[in-house]
Write a protein that holds these residues in place. Structure first.
Motif, mmCIF file in Angstrom:
data_model
loop_
_atom_site.group_PDB
_atom_site.id
_atom_site.type_symbol
_atom_site.label_atom_id
_atom_site.label_comp_id
_atom_site.label_asym_id
_atom_site.label_seq_id
_atom_site.Cartn_x
_atom_site.Cartn_y
_atom_site.Cartn_z
ATOM 1 N N THR A 111 0.838 -1.206 0.000
ATOM 2 C CA THR A 111 0.000 0.000 0.000
ATOM 3 C C THR A 111 0.871 1.253 0.000
ATOM 4 O O THR A 111 0.615 2.198 -0.756
ATOM 5 C CB THR A 111 -0.912 0.007 1.240
ATOM 6 N N SER A 112 1.902 1.243 0.822
ATOM 7 C CA SER A 112 2.714 2.465 0.902
ATOM 8 C C SER A 112 3.480 2.687 -0.405
ATOM 9 O O SER A 112 3.614 3.821 -0.861
ATOM 10 C CB SER A 112 3.665 2.409 2.099
ATOM 11 N N LEU A 113 3.914 1.605 -1.017
ATOM 12 C CA LEU A 113 4.624 1.749 -2.290
ATOM 13 C C LEU A 113 3.669 2.241 -3.382
ATOM 14 O O LEU A 113 3.998 3.134 -4.166
ATOM 15 C CB LEU A 113 5.224 0.394 -2.675
ATOM 16 N N MET A 114 2.474 1.682 -3.373
ATOM 17 C CA MET A 114 1.482 2.060 -4.385
ATOM 18 C C MET A 114 1.140 3.542 -4.267
ATOM 19 O O MET A 114 1.146 4.288 -5.253
ATOM 20 C CB MET A 114 0.211 1.224 -4.196
ATOM 21 N N LEU A 115 0.881 3.979 -3.042
ATOM 22 C CA LEU A 115 0.467 5.371 -2.857
ATOM 23 C C LEU A 115 1.642 6.330 -3.051
ATOM 24 O O LEU A 115 1.471 7.430 -3.571
ATOM 25 C CB LEU A 115 -0.166 5.545 -1.477
ATOM 26 N N GLY A 116 2.830 5.885 -2.656
ATOM 27 C CA GLY A 116 4.006 6.721 -2.887
ATOM 28 C C GLY A 116 4.248 6.916 -4.380
ATOM 29 O O GLY A 116 4.517 8.029 -4.841
ATOM 30 N N ALA A 117 4.105 5.828 -5.138
ATOM 31 C CA ALA A 117 4.304 5.921 -6.586
ATOM 32 C C ALA A 117 3.245 6.831 -7.196
ATOM 33 O O ALA A 117 3.521 7.639 -8.079
ATOM 34 C CB ALA A 117 4.245 4.534 -7.214
ATOM 35 N N ALA A 154 -6.540 -1.921 -1.428
ATOM 36 C CA ALA A 154 -5.441 -1.900 -0.470
ATOM 37 C C ALA A 154 -5.997 -2.053 0.943
ATOM 38 O O ALA A 154 -5.484 -2.835 1.755
ATOM 39 C CB ALA A 154 -4.655 -0.608 -0.611
ATOM 40 N N VAL A 155 -7.079 -1.319 1.244
ATOM 41 C CA VAL A 155 -7.679 -1.410 2.582
ATOM 42 C C VAL A 155 -8.189 -2.822 2.835
ATOM 43 O O VAL A 155 -7.998 -3.381 3.921
ATOM 44 C CB VAL A 155 -8.823 -0.374 2.741
ATOM 45 N N THR A 205 0.305 -1.468 -7.942
ATOM 46 C CA THR A 205 1.603 -1.001 -7.453
ATOM 47 C C THR A 205 2.665 -1.115 -8.544
ATOM 48 O O THR A 205 3.421 -0.178 -8.785
ATOM 49 C CB THR A 205 2.059 -1.835 -6.229
ATOM 50 N N LEU A 206 2.686 -2.283 -9.206
ATOM 51 C CA LEU A 206 3.701 -2.495 -10.250
ATOM 52 C C LEU A 206 3.540 -1.477 -11.374
ATOM 53 O O LEU A 206 4.519 -0.880 -11.829
ATOM 54 C CB LEU A 206 3.608 -3.920 -10.807
ATOM 55 N N VAL A 207 2.303 -1.278 -11.798
ATOM 56 C CA VAL A 207 2.066 -0.341 -12.898
ATOM 57 C C VAL A 207 2.472 1.077 -12.484
ATOM 58 O O VAL A 207 3.226 1.759 -13.195
ATOM 59 C CB VAL A 207 0.577 -0.375 -13.330
ATOM 60 N N LEU A 208 1.972 1.511 -11.322
ATOM 61 C CA LEU A 208 2.262 2.884 -10.891
ATOM 62 C C LEU A 208 3.756 3.086 -10.653
ATOM 63 O O LEU A 208 4.317 4.116 -11.018
ATOM 64 C CB LEU A 208 1.489 3.228 -9.613
ATOM 65 N N ALA A 209 4.406 2.083 -10.043
ATOM 66 C CA ALA A 209 5.827 2.242 -9.740
ATOM 67 C C ALA A 209 6.632 2.345 -11.022
ATOM 68 O O ALA A 209 7.549 3.169 -11.130
ATOM 69 C CB ALA A 209 6.322 1.084 -8.880
ATOM 70 N N SER A 210 6.269 1.537 -12.030
ATOM 71 C CA SER A 210 7.075 1.651 -13.255
ATOM 72 C C SER A 210 6.778 2.952 -13.993
ATOM 73 O O SER A 210 7.679 3.586 -14.526
ATOM 74 C CB SER A 210 6.930 0.433 -14.161
ATOM 75 N N LEU A 211 5.505 3.377 -13.977
ATOM 76 C CA LEU A 211 5.191 4.661 -14.613
ATOM 77 C C LEU A 211 5.893 5.814 -13.892
ATOM 78 O O LEU A 211 6.480 6.703 -14.511
ATOM 79 C CB LEU A 211 3.684 4.918 -14.589
ATOM 80 N N ALA A 212 5.833 5.760 -12.560
ATOM 81 C CA ALA A 212 6.369 6.883 -11.785
ATOM 82 C C ALA A 212 7.876 7.000 -11.948
ATOM 83 O O ALA A 212 8.418 8.096 -12.086
ATOM 84 C CB ALA A 212 6.019 6.722 -10.309
ATOM 85 N N THR A 213 8.564 5.841 -11.951
ATOM 86 C CA THR A 213 10.023 5.930 -12.039
ATOM 87 C C THR A 213 10.479 6.211 -13.465
ATOM 88 O O THR A 213 11.444 6.921 -13.671
ATOM 89 C CB THR A 213 10.693 4.645 -11.520
#
Lengths: 242, 266
Positions: free
Chosen positions: B155-161, B219-220, B243-251
């Motif tokens: 959850t924290s990784l997803m929201l951070g991304a 996530a909840v 999370t995977l999608v957002l993290a790769s897009l964000a980075t």
């Protein structure tokens, strides 16, 4: 081998900021990058430190292409930014250790190097002080020590004396010149203060995004038929006429 | 670059985050006030209004406090991750991002490590919240505290991304208040954090569907089920995928130059 820039163009939206900038620095020398505010110095620094992406042209850092081998190029560079980039609440040593970790150094190696750099910079007794307690000149010295922790061959400083009083400015400038002579570092010192430049420095003059001059200060003055760097600078940029 | 370099870098970023946390520990504890207020006051007021029937993962009737506790864990992570991610982009004062980005290690690695380190600090906060929540008779099984850890990390990784993506691409939301109104509150209220979704479905099918496509809902639910030692593959799977999608897009899309770190560039 030092820094080589080839045909660098850069624009923000439609506004060109750097136009066809090419130069190469002389290894082991102190280079002053002079330019009035807005000349494009910060943009050039942004490109060299990969804060901005190259739009065209090529930057080689100690023979490594910043575009193709960014990691190898970054290892060759120590950078001091214009704004303070230290954690004010952490101690001097904690700041250095963090930087060493970012460069992949082990804790033990990092500690040894940070002790050595702090001793060399006469900052050993401040190692455990929070940076907040240091004055501006000392903070700058910490930033230089930090930039040298991973033993780069190039040291880039973006207007490092901004906000310092005249005395600290001079001390810092001398200090970097000393490092340059002692370690054989290639230094690029961006500034808009001409008094920080000496006649036998290498001087690059940037004006409105173009490189107007690159050479030994004395030679540039001779070529422009002016007396000293200040006049040469004014002649080439039309600045400071008032 | 060898594995050891990555490891030293990872440890260095983590320890800096904890050092900073220790420096700002009063802020850390005052941030606990928000979820505790929700738990102690809001929930007490609402328990009379809302009856929660027996729904998985719970096996008996539960109090409203028990229902919203996992949602409040999500809220802690939501606020912290967003705030942390935004500060990564907008933090011009310290220039700490510039130092981070001067590392020769790959930027996606640096950004994810940074997000993880901020995530771990907010997870510490979740655990303290859960400890205090025991005073309100919210007592999930002991092993649940361990089982919930992966869900909290995700959850924290997803929201951070998500925060990084927003900060990088949406220029209009240049302060935390904007993000609060247009991202944090809608995400929080359009989720199963405060009410079971079947209640929402009764109220409005439209809102129900909005809740369903909100990744924070899943996530909840992943947190809720894990805390009570039940496996909810759908919630966990959706959270992981997002999370995977957002993290790769964000980075991949991280553009420090969009952040105006260079003031008055010319």
């Amino acid at each position: 081998m030092s820094i080589e820039a080839r045909d660098i163009h850069f624009r923000y939206g439609r506004t060109p900021v750097l136009k066809d900038v090419s130069f190469s620095l002389v290894r082991g020398r102190f280079h002053a990058l002079l330019g009035p505010n807005g000349a494009g110095k910060s943009t050039l620094f942004g490109l060299m430190t990969r804060l901005l992406a190259l739009q065209s042209g090529e930057l080689m850092m100690a023979g490594q292409s910043l575009r193709k081998q960014p990691a190898a190029a970054m290892r060759e560079m120590g950078v001091v930014f214009q704004q303070n980039a230290l954690d004010l609440d952490l101690t001097v040593q904690q700041n250095l250790l963090y930087h060493a970790a970012l460069h992949g150094l082990s804790r033990r190696e990092a500690r040894a190097r940070s002790d050595r750099e702090l001793a060399r910079f006469n900052l050993s007794e401040r190692a455990d002080d929070p940076v907040r307690k240091l004055n501006g000149g000392h903070r700058r010295r910490v930033e230089i020590a930090r930039a040298l922790l991973h033993q780069p061959s190039l040291l880039l400083l973006d207007e490092p004396t901004v906000g310092l009083d005249v005395a600290s400015r001079q001390t810092l400038n001398e200090h970097v010149r000393h490092l340059c002579a002692e370690d054989g570092l290639t230094v690029l010192w961006a500034t808009h203060l001409i008094e920080e430049v000496q006649p036998d420095d290498r001087v690059l003059i940037l004006h409105r995004g173009s490189l107007r001059a690159n050479g030994e200060g004395r030679d540039l003055s001779e070529a422009a038929d002016r007396d000293g760097i200040a006049e040469t600078f004014h002649a080439l940029t039309g600045a400071g006429q008032s | 670059m060898k594995a050891a370099h990555y490891w030293h870098c990872f440890v260095g970023i983590q320890s800096r985050e904890w050092l900073r946390f220790w420096q700002q520990r009063t802020r850390f504890f005052s941030a606990l006030v928000r979820p505790l207020l929700w738990l102690a006051v809001f929930a007490a007021g609402f328990r009379a209004v809302l009856g929660v029937s027996i729904i998985p993962p719970y096996q008996t009737y539960i109090t409203y406090e028990t229902y919203i506790a996992p949602g409040l864990c999500g809220m802690i992570v939501l606020f912290n991750s967003m705030q942390g991610a935004l500060s990564m982009v907008y933090d011009r004062e310290l220039g700490s991002m510039r130092v981070l980005l001067m590392s020769p290690l790959p930027r996606p690695f640096l950004l994810i490590t940074k997000l993880l380190s901020m995530g771990l600090v907010s997870i510490g906060q979740v655990y303290i919240f859960l400890l205090v929540a025991r005073l309100f008779d919210i007592e999930p099984p002991t092993l649940g505290y361990l089982a919930v850890l992966p869900a909290l990390m995700l959850t924290s990784l997803m929201l951070g991304a998500l925060g990084l993506l927003i900060a990088t691409w949406v220029k209009q939301l240049e302060n935390f208040a904007g993000v609060m109104n247009f991202v944090i509150f809608p995400m929080f209220f359009l989720s199963s954090a405060l009410y079971p979704l079947w209640k929402m479905q009764e109220a409005s099918p439209w809102l129900y569907w909005l809740c369903q496509i909100n990744p924070f809902t899943h996530a909840v639910e992943a947190i809720r089920f894990a805390l009570y030692l039940q496996w909810n593959p759908a919630a966990f799977g959706i959270t992981l995928a997002v999370t995977l999608v957002l993290a790769s897009l964000a980075t991949a899309g991280f553009r420090p130059q969009r952040t105006k770190i260079l003031p008055g560039v010319a």
